[in-house]
Write a protein that holds these residues in place. Sequence first.
Motif, mmCIF file in Angstrom:
data_model
loop_
_atom_site.group_PDB
_atom_site.id
_atom_site.type_symbol
_atom_site.label_atom_id
_atom_site.label_comp_id
_atom_site.label_asym_id
_atom_site.label_seq_id
_atom_site.Cartn_x
_atom_site.Cartn_y
_atom_site.Cartn_z
ATOM 1 N N THR A 56 1.564 1.582 6.429
ATOM 2 C CA THR A 56 0.719 0.207 5.519
ATOM 3 C C THR A 56 1.932 -0.738 5.548
ATOM 4 N N ALA A 62 -2.023 2.524 -1.315
ATOM 5 C CA ALA A 62 -2.719 3.539 -1.122
ATOM 6 C C ALA A 62 -2.526 4.827 -1.818
ATOM 7 N N GLN A 65 -2.048 8.842 1.154
ATOM 8 C CA GLN A 65 -1.405 8.653 2.209
ATOM 9 C C GLN A 65 -1.118 10.058 2.519
ATOM 10 N N TYR A 118 -9.879 3.905 4.490
ATOM 11 C CA TYR A 118 -9.548 2.388 3.797
ATOM 12 C C TYR A 118 -10.492 1.517 2.893
ATOM 13 N N LEU A 248 -5.451 2.436 0.924
ATOM 14 C CA LEU A 248 -5.833 3.396 1.569
ATOM 15 C C LEU A 248 -6.387 4.955 1.148
#
Length: 281
Positions: A56, A62, A65, A118, A248
């Motif tokens: 990222t 995130a 992740q 995302y 994310l």
Amino acid sequence: MDERVRLRLAVAYDGTGFSGWAAQPTRRTVAGVLAETLDLVLGAGVATGLTVAGRTDAGVHATGQVCHLDLPAAVWAGHEGRLLRRLARLLPTDVRVRAMTPVPADFDARFSATFRRYEYRVTDAPFGAEPLRRHEVLAWPRPLDLDLLNAAAAGLVGEHDFAAYCRRKEHATTLREVTRLDWRRDPDGLLVATVQADAFCQAMVRSLVGAMLVAGDGRRPVQWPGSLLTRRERSSEVTVAPAHGLTLVAVGYPDDPAEYARRAEATRRLRVPTGGPAVEG
């Protein structure tokens, strides 16, 4: 050689204070902070091979992740029951390791992945973003129409050359398959774009969002974002949406662990051209 254990880590972070994921000598990054904390807990260089699913950019958050790393089996055996809590005590509060799970040695957080998903959050409220959500929500100065946003999104789904929406890198392909792209308006009024693909090139998601937003507020026709897919170089007409609205949220992997190696091999063939470096994704 000492027997080693591969661990899959679930990681979440507030990207506001980070210069992205990838370690940089003079900047605070998620990978840098995580590696430093692992060294502090386990000893310098004990944890090796830290590899992330999606690198990222600066300011991107995130909640889903994934990364992997390798530990000597004896070290893992000695820390298994307490490592997660020790990391929780020592990591800064803007990054968390949520889970650590042993996986087969051929699991690759990056190349075994089947998709990345995302979400991008926007408010068109006249007063802007709520103060407690200002680090994860973009305040848009014009009213946005959900139907227009979804009409613009529909023209971007599928396998295309997204060169108009990517920062091109030498030897890197801009061919991607977007399997999902849609917008919703949540009960609190926030507009949320969900975008999923096999992989993304640098700044691609934020560029797509930037193009859809100007269609959603009526300044561009809904066909315009899709019409840019005929271009073979980055479009100067596309404004990249700010990083702080992007998170994310999920990375997918084969259900059968026996497929990890096969998926990784197939992805490397697709994403790493002969003679060139690996591609963002």
